[in-house]
Design a protein around this motif. Structure first.
Motif, PDB file in Angstrom:
ATOM      1  N   PRO A 120      80.209 148.476  49.694  1.00 53.48           N
ATOM      2  CA  PRO A 120      81.384 148.635  48.826  1.00 53.48           C
ATOM      3  C   PRO A 120      82.650 148.136  49.533  1.00 53.48           C
ATOM      4  CG  PRO A 120      80.842 150.721  49.844  1.00 53.48           C
ATOM      5  CD  PRO A 120      79.760 149.767  50.249  1.00 53.48           C
ATOM      6  N   PRO A 121      83.745 147.983  48.791  1.00 56.22           N
ATOM      7  CA  PRO A 121      84.988 147.483  49.386  1.00 56.22           C
ATOM      8  C   PRO A 121      85.461 148.262  50.616  1.00 56.22           C
ATOM      9  CG  PRO A 121      85.159 147.480  47.005  1.00 56.22           C
ATOM     10  CD  PRO A 121      83.860 148.152  47.337  1.00 56.22           C
ATOM     11  N   ASP A 122      85.246 149.594  50.641  1.00 52.37           N
ATOM     12  CA  ASP A 122      85.724 150.366  51.797  1.00 52.37           C
ATOM     13  C   ASP A 122      84.719 150.387  52.953  1.00 52.37           C
ATOM     14  OD1 ASP A 122      83.734 152.130  51.038  1.00 52.37           O
ATOM     15  OD2 ASP A 122      85.047 153.890  50.915  1.00 52.37           O
ATOM     16  N   LYS A 123      83.585 149.682  52.769  1.00 52.02           N
ATOM     17  CA  LYS A 123      82.566 149.521  53.819  1.00 52.02           C
ATOM     18  C   LYS A 123      82.032 150.852  54.371  1.00 52.02           C
ATOM     19  CE  LYS A 123      84.539 145.087  55.281  1.00 52.02           C
ATOM     20  NZ  LYS A 123      84.002 144.448  54.116  1.00 52.02           N
ATOM     21  N   SER A 124      82.001 151.894  53.540  1.00 53.02           N
ATOM     22  CA  SER A 124      81.560 153.214  53.996  1.00 53.02           C
ATOM     23  C   SER A 124      80.046 153.375  54.011  1.00 53.02           C
ATOM     24  CB  SER A 124      82.187 154.305  53.127  1.00 53.02           C
ATOM     25  OG  SER A 124      81.792 154.132  51.773  1.00 53.02           O
ATOM     26  N   PHE A 125      79.328 152.465  53.341  1.00 54.14           N
ATOM     27  CA  PHE A 125      77.866 152.529  53.352  1.00 54.14           C
ATOM     28  C   PHE A 125      77.311 151.149  53.065  1.00 54.14           C
ATOM     29  CE2 PHE A 125      78.866 153.248  48.832  1.00 54.14           C
ATOM     30  CZ  PHE A 125      77.963 152.409  48.201  1.00 54.14           C
ATOM     31  N   GLN A 126      76.022 151.013  53.294  1.00 52.97           N
ATOM     32  CA  GLN A 126      75.317 149.812  52.845  1.00 52.97           C
ATOM     33  C   GLN A 126      73.956 150.219  52.316  1.00 52.97           C
ATOM     34  OE1 GLN A 126      75.285 147.279  56.338  1.00 52.97           O
ATOM     35  NE2 GLN A 126      73.295 148.039  56.980  1.00 52.97           N
ATOM     36  N   VAL A 127      73.470 149.450  51.343  1.00 52.00           N
ATOM     37  CA  VAL A 127      72.206 149.775  50.695  1.00 52.00           C
ATOM     38  C   VAL A 127      71.637 148.512  50.072  1.00 52.00           C
ATOM     39  CG1 VAL A 127      73.274 150.346  48.450  1.00 52.00           C
ATOM     40  CG2 VAL A 127      71.099 151.430  49.092  1.00 52.00           C
ATOM     41  N   LEU A 128      70.324 148.431  49.990  1.00 48.52           N
ATOM     42  CA  LEU A 128      69.692 147.318  49.286  1.00 48.52           C
ATOM     43  C   LEU A 128      69.767 147.585  47.789  1.00 48.52           C
ATOM     44  CD1 LEU A 128      66.485 146.622  51.409  1.00 48.52           C
ATOM     45  CD2 LEU A 128      68.396 145.059  51.050  1.00 48.52           C
ATOM     46  N   MET A 129      70.217 146.583  47.033  1.00 50.78           N
ATOM     47  CA  MET A 129      70.318 146.712  45.573  1.00 50.78           C
ATOM     48  C   MET A 129      69.682 145.493  44.910  1.00 50.78           C
ATOM     49  SD  MET A 129      71.987 149.259  43.951  1.00 50.78           S
ATOM     50  CE  MET A 129      73.293 150.464  44.031  1.00 50.78           C
ATOM     51  N   PRO A 130      69.095 145.689  43.709  1.00 44.95           N
ATOM     52  CA  PRO A 130      68.510 144.556  42.978  1.00 44.95           C
ATOM     53  C   PRO A 130      69.595 143.776  42.245  1.00 44.95           C
ATOM     54  CG  PRO A 130      68.177 146.576  41.757  1.00 44.95           C
ATOM     55  CD  PRO A 130      68.869 146.965  43.026  1.00 44.95           C
ATOM     56  N   GLY A 131      70.317 142.957  42.970  1.00 46.05           N
ATOM     57  CA  GLY A 131      71.458 142.240  42.398  1.00 46.05           C
ATOM     58  C   GLY A 131      72.745 143.012  42.658  1.00 46.05           C
ATOM     59  N   ARG A 132      73.852 142.440  42.225  1.00 47.29           N
ATOM     60  CA  ARG A 132      75.142 143.088  42.453  1.00 47.29           C
ATOM     61  C   ARG A 132      75.334 144.233  41.456  1.00 47.29           C
ATOM     62  NH1 ARG A 132      79.172 142.461  45.621  1.00 47.29           N
ATOM     63  NH2 ARG A 132      81.267 143.107  45.056  1.00 47.29           N
ATOM     64  N   PRO A 133      75.587 145.452  41.932  1.00 45.32           N
ATOM     65  CA  PRO A 133      75.740 146.586  41.011  1.00 45.32           C
ATOM     66  C   PRO A 133      77.069 146.547  40.261  1.00 45.32           C
ATOM     67  CG  PRO A 133      76.177 147.289  43.258  1.00 45.32           C
ATOM     68  CD  PRO A 133      75.715 145.865  43.336  1.00 45.32           C
ATOM     69  N   LYS A 134      77.089 147.184  39.097  1.00 42.79           N
ATOM     70  CA  LYS A 134      78.338 147.350  38.351  1.00 42.79           C
ATOM     71  C   LYS A 134      79.063 148.563  38.906  1.00 42.79           C
ATOM     72  CE  LYS A 134      76.455 145.436  34.070  1.00 42.79           C
ATOM     73  NZ  LYS A 134      76.057 145.739  32.676  1.00 42.79           N
ATOM     74  N   LYS A 135      80.377 148.475  38.948  1.00 40.58           N
ATOM     75  CA  LYS A 135      81.174 149.585  39.475  1.00 40.58           C
ATOM     76  C   LYS A 135      81.883 150.300  38.335  1.00 40.58           C
ATOM     77  CE  LYS A 135      84.956 150.802  42.554  1.00 40.58           C
ATOM     78  NZ  LYS A 135      86.083 150.331  43.375  1.00 40.58           N
ATOM     79  N   LYS A 136      81.900 151.624  38.426  1.00 41.87           N
ATOM     80  CA  LYS A 136      82.611 152.442  37.445  1.00 41.87           C
ATOM     81  C   LYS A 136      83.342 153.541  38.195  1.00 41.87           C
ATOM     82  CE  LYS A 136      81.776 155.264  33.296  1.00 41.87           C
ATOM     83  NZ  LYS A 136      82.701 154.605  32.390  1.00 41.87           N
TER      84      LYS A 136
END
Length: 200
Positions: free
Chosen positions: A51-67
């Motif tokens: 995420p923009p604040d670089k607080s975590f990383q995770v494998l995702m199937p494509g770029r996730p939508k943010k809400k």
């Protein structure tokens, strides 16, 4: 007292999970009555998401939508950040959410109490039955909890929650009963890929 005020805010995650489940139901292709519906599993390309604040990383199937959901409390507005990915032609959703607690609440409240309250609230908000629960820790030692529960439609949610640096992180996979056996290893890999990054 403070926990009761924050409960609706924590529940927002699970309300959104219900919305994702509804989307999964609506996206099923129509089939003729003579042919039984067999869910297709098309493996998407998985990439590391930060995420923009670089607080975590995770494998995702494509770029996730943010809400972003905002909850008003007597302490002010609190934001819930939600990242969701839904691969095409699969009855599954992958979510990561986090919310920032007020400094005083995070300092005064035992992490295990926060995790237990989040568990209770998730089951009530989704009207689900608990399948399993266990205490876990993040790779860098933050306290956490994994719960698995099933709703009335048979959808199974696996949720790993962590309390770290004044935040509650939740890593979730919601899958249909039909595709649960096929996607079990993929879901485990997704959950295991989540890494908290200490903020500076």
């Amino acid at each position: 007292m403070i926990i009761k005020v924050l409960l609706p805010f924590i529940a927002a995650t699970f309300v959104y999970s219900g919305f994702v489940s509804a989307e999964m139901r609506q996206s099923k292709p129509t089939t003729s009555p003579s042919k039984p519906a067999v869910p297709k599993v098309v493996q998407p390309k998985w990439k590391v998401f930060t995420p923009p604040d670089k607080s975590f990383q995770v494998l995702m199937p494509g770029r996730p939508k943010k809400k972003t959901q905002v909850q008003k409390t007597y302490m002010g507005e609190i934001k819930l950040e939600i990242f969701v990915a839904q691969p095409p032609e699969q009855e599954v959703a992958y979510l990561v959410t986090y919310n920032e607690f007020p400094y005083s609440y995070a300092k005064m409240t035992n992490p295990q109490k926060i995790l237990n309250q989040a568990q209770d609230n998730s089951l009530k908000a989704t009207q689900s039955n608990l399948i399993s629960e266990r205490n876990i820790r993040s790779s860098n030692g933050h306290p956490g909890k994994e719960i698995q529960y099933v709703d009335s439609a048979g959808k199974v949610t696996t949720n790993r929650m962590y309390v770290a640096e004044g935040r509650l992180y939740q890593v979730m996979a919601i899958v249909s009963k039909k595709q649960r056996p096929t996607l079990a290893k993929t879901i485990t890999g997704y959950l295991n890929s989540f890494q908290l990054v200490l903020r500076k």
